[in-house]
Design a protein around this motif. Structure first.
Motif, PDB file in Angstrom:
ATOM      1  N   UNK A   1      64.438  90.635 127.299  1.00  0.00           N
ATOM      2  CA  UNK A   1      63.280  89.542 126.625  1.00  0.00           C
ATOM      3  C   UNK A   1      64.085  88.843 125.558  1.00  0.00           C
ATOM      4  N   UNK A   2      66.073  89.109 125.233  1.00  0.00           N
ATOM      5  CA  UNK A   2      66.026  88.415 124.234  1.00  0.00           C
ATOM      6  C   UNK A   2      66.476  89.530 122.737  1.00  0.00           C
ATOM      7  N   UNK A   3      66.679  88.826 121.435  1.00  0.00           N
ATOM      8  CA  UNK A   3      66.455  89.656 120.448  1.00  0.00           C
ATOM      9  C   UNK A   3      65.744  88.675 119.246  1.00  0.00           C
ATOM     10  N   UNK A   4      64.698  89.055 118.607  1.00  0.00           N
ATOM     11  CA  UNK A   4      63.704  89.091 117.713  1.00  0.00           C
ATOM     12  C   UNK A   4      64.322  89.432 116.254  1.00  0.00           C
ATOM     13  N   UNK A   5      64.620  87.883 116.008  1.00  0.00           N
ATOM     14  CA  UNK A   5      65.089  88.179 114.852  1.00  0.00           C
ATOM     15  C   UNK A   5      64.641  88.238 113.111  1.00  0.00           C
ATOM     16  N   UNK A   6      63.834  88.434 112.578  1.00  0.00           N
ATOM     17  CA  UNK A   6      63.549  88.590 111.403  1.00  0.00           C
ATOM     18  C   UNK A   6      64.274  88.173 110.241  1.00  0.00           C
ATOM     19  N   UNK A   7      63.801  87.127 109.123  1.00  0.00           N
ATOM     20  CA  UNK A   7      64.785  87.198 107.958  1.00  0.00           C
ATOM     21  C   UNK A   7      63.323  86.886 107.015  1.00  0.00           C
ATOM     22  N   UNK A   8      63.595  87.743 105.497  1.00  0.00           N
ATOM     23  CA  UNK A   8      63.172  87.842 104.827  1.00  0.00           C
ATOM     24  C   UNK A   8      63.938  87.004 103.466  1.00  0.00           C
ATOM     25  N   UNK A   9      63.286  85.953 102.820  1.00  0.00           N
ATOM     26  CA  UNK A   9      64.512  85.748 101.654  1.00  0.00           C
ATOM     27  C   UNK A   9      63.941  85.573 100.087  1.00  0.00           C
ATOM     28  N   UNK A  10      64.598  86.344  99.692  1.00  0.00           N
ATOM     29  CA  UNK A  10      64.545  86.697  98.492  1.00  0.00           C
ATOM     30  C   UNK A  10      64.922  85.889  97.224  1.00  0.00           C
ATOM     31  N   UNK A  11      63.642  85.891  96.670  1.00  0.00           N
ATOM     32  CA  UNK A  11      63.995  84.860  94.785  1.00  0.00           C
ATOM     33  C   UNK A  11      65.257  84.236  94.497  1.00  0.00           C
ATOM     34  N   UNK A  12      66.068  85.659  94.634  1.00  0.00           N
ATOM     35  CA  UNK A  12      67.899  85.869  94.133  1.00  0.00           C
ATOM     36  C   UNK A  12      68.352  84.528  95.289  1.00  0.00           C
ATOM     37  N   UNK A  13      67.971  83.914  96.398  1.00  0.00           N
ATOM     38  CA  UNK A  13      68.347  82.981  97.006  1.00  0.00           C
ATOM     39  C   UNK A  13      69.068  81.939  96.577  1.00  0.00           C
ATOM     40  N   UNK A  14      68.051  81.913  95.962  1.00  0.00           N
ATOM     41  CA  UNK A  14      67.532  80.171  94.957  1.00  0.00           C
ATOM     42  C   UNK A  14      68.355  80.291  93.561  1.00  0.00           C
ATOM     43  N   UNK A  15      69.358  81.297  92.873  1.00  0.00           N
ATOM     44  CA  UNK A  15      70.230  81.303  92.597  1.00  0.00           C
ATOM     45  C   UNK A  15      71.483  81.072  92.943  1.00  0.00           C
ATOM     46  N   UNK A  16      71.260  80.609  94.294  1.00  0.00           N
ATOM     47  CA  UNK A  16      72.849  79.882  94.874  1.00  0.00           C
ATOM     48  C   UNK A  16      73.194  78.917  95.029  1.00  0.00           C
ATOM     49  N   UNK A  17      74.265  78.616  95.095  1.00  0.00           N
ATOM     50  CA  UNK A  17      74.473  77.637  95.466  1.00  0.00           C
ATOM     51  C   UNK A  17      73.990  76.871  96.568  1.00  0.00           C
TER      52      UNK A  17
END
Length: 186
Positions: A164-180
């Motif tokens: 069936x494959x692999x389902x990957x869910x990714x939730x992005x936290x606010x701190x990612x916006x602080x990265x270059x």
């Protein structure tokens, strides 16, 4: 530590939409490239600092109804559930939840259950025969991640090679916006 409210996951009626149907104006400008990239998030993150993986769960479990539906799994079909925090220089930037059906643990994918604190994305993107579904996006309810100051944007896709494959869910936290941005100018 970033925790997810499990009961909120089951209660709220959020919907996943193909990325081309998402109103881009609602998404923070710095986050949009993260949501739509087809390349490895692991590789992008590794260019920004020291990437570490904190494993929250890696065990056999029951996928949510949404996850079962996306993978076309029967209600009691066995699946390995792997939840991790991806951190850059010790700061949590992504919560990832992967659903790995037992029938997908074939060939080299049998090694997925032995990853420990290595990123799943780094493993999946090594294999050329990999096929990835289109990316779907949603804005998760604020209550799902109580220690985040805003609601969290997330994406999901299915990586297929076996079963069936692999389902990957990714939730992005606010701190990612602080990265270059690893995507160049936005």
């Amino acid at each position: 530590m970033t925790l997810m409210n499990q009961s909120a996951t089951l209660q709220f009626g959020y919907r996943w939409a193909p990325v081309h149907r998402v109103n881009k104006v609602k998404v923070p400008t710095t986050l949009w490239p993260w949501l739509i990239t087809k390349s490895s998030l692991t590789a992008k993150l590794q260019t920004l600092g020291t990437l570490t993986v904190e494993v929250l769960e890696d065990t056999w479990g029951t996928p949510t109804a949404r996850e079962r539906k996306r993978l076309s799994l029967r209600p009691r079909e066995a699946a390995r559930i792997r939840t991790v925090l991806l951190k850059i220089d010790g700061v949590s930037v992504i919560y990832a939840r992967s659903i790995i059906p037992a029938k997908s643990l074939k060939g080299h994918w049998r090694q997925v259950k032995h990853l420990k604190n290595k990123p799943l994305g780094g493993y999946l993107f090594k294999h050329r025969a990999l096929v990835r579904s289109g990316v779907e996006v949603t804005q998760l309810p604020k209550q799902m991640f109580p220690n985040q100051s805003n609601s969290v944007w997330a994406r999901r896709s299915v990586f297929q090679q076996y079963g069936a494959g692999i389902l990957v869910n990714e939730a992005f936290f606010d701190d990612i916006n602080q990265l270059k941005s690893p995507f160049g100018f936005i």
